[in-house]
Design an enzyme around this catalytic site. Structure first.
Site, PDB file in Angstrom:
ATOM      1  N   CYS A  87       0.951  -1.285  -0.108  1.00 33.81           N
ATOM      2  CA  CYS A  87      -0.171   0.132   0.012  1.00 33.81           C
ATOM      3  C   CYS A  87       1.068   1.488   0.079  1.00 33.81           C
ATOM      4  CB  CYS A  87      -0.995   0.026   1.178  1.00 33.81           C
ATOM      5  SG  CYS A  87      -2.291   1.140   0.890  1.00 33.81           S
ATOM      6  N   HIS A 169      -3.912  -5.139   0.614  1.00 36.89           N
ATOM      7  CA  HIS A 169      -3.432  -5.315   1.718  1.00 36.89           C
ATOM      8  C   HIS A 169      -3.519  -6.923   1.762  1.00 36.89           C
ATOM      9  CE1 HIS A 169      -2.756  -1.526   3.645  1.00 36.89           C
ATOM     10  NE2 HIS A 169      -3.866  -1.162   2.895  1.00 36.89           N
ATOM     11  N   GLU A 171      -1.624  -8.447   3.988  1.00 33.81           N
ATOM     12  CA  GLU A 171      -1.333  -8.627   5.439  1.00 33.81           C
ATOM     13  C   GLU A 171      -2.701  -8.451   6.476  1.00 33.81           C
ATOM     14  OE1 GLU A 171      -1.527  -4.139   5.537  1.00 33.81           O
ATOM     15  OE2 GLU A 171      -1.492  -5.862   4.000  1.00 33.81           O
TER      16      GLU A 171
END
Length: 227
Positions: A87, A169, A171
């Site tokens: 990001c 994202h 994660e």
């Protein structure tokens, strides 16, 4: 494997990505974006990972930490150490290598599918999105995935070591996503999106997101040749 993780002091949550790195035996060392070492004083590890941020890489208020992080990216690559970004980290890398970034007219939110040219390094997802900026990658990069908002993944092999960066994202956990939504609830509503619906979506995709992130990290490490 020694991984230096650059993040904001207020948000060091690397979620599924850092969990997978630890499961593979990596030692993670946190670096604060607002207190990065000078490249000459930094001892590179095996991988430099740039996490997301609520700030914008193009915001003049953050020019000094952006310049410092950009220098660290270039120094890492020059030393033969690959770089991975998520990001804001992807936008920062793009700018460090000659690209740019800017604010979008509307944020990209929720779990979205991606148009991809590489099912391993940029699977279709859906992946969690939570950003209001986009970027143009450096001219030396190859874009592997995109949505109509802009690029979602690029790689670069021209700087002495390899780069991979994702706008989405991989994660993010449901807990972290819920916190982002709560912190930005007014902006989410202004975009015409129900904050509660985003939180429910994060929980719905928890298992598939974790599984997909594990496979993505493994594929990225193979591409970056990090062992």
């Amino acid at each position: 494997m020694l991984v230096h993780v650059v993040s904001d002091a207020t948000d060091r949550e690397g979620g599924h990505v850092t969990a997978r790195l630890r499961a593979l035996g990596a030692d993670l060392v946190d670096l604060d974006r607002d207190g990065l070492p000078e490249p000459a004083e930094w001892v590179p590890g095996d991988l430099l990972l740039l996490l997301g941020s609520e700030r914008s890489a193009h915001d003049p208020a953050h020019v000094h930490p952006v310049v410092a992080e950009s220098r660290l990216v270039r120094a890492s690559l020059a030393a033969g150490v690959p770089v991975m970004g998520i990001c804001y980290g992807a936008q920062l890398i793009a700018r460090a290598l000659g690209g740019t970034s800017w604010a979008m007219d509307a944020p990209e939110l929720g779990w979205q599918r991606i148009d991809t040219l590489d099912d391993e390094l940029c699977p279709r997802g859906p992946w969690g999105q939570f950003h209001h900026d986009t970027f143009a990658p450096p001219q030396t990069a190859r874009v592997l995935g995109s949505t109509w908002h802009g690029p979602q993944c690029f790689v670069d092999e021209t700087r002495g070591a390899r780069v991979i960066a994702w706008q989405f994202h991989p994660e993010v956990t449901p807990e972290t996503y819920a916190r982002w939504v709560e912190d930005s609830a007014a902006k989410v509503r202004a975009a015409g999106v129900d904050p509660a619906a985003l939180v429910r979506q994060a929980k719905e995709f928890e298992h598939t997101s974790r599984t997909a992130a594990t496979a993505l990290v493994d594929a990225a490490l193979r591409y970056l040749t990090v062992h």
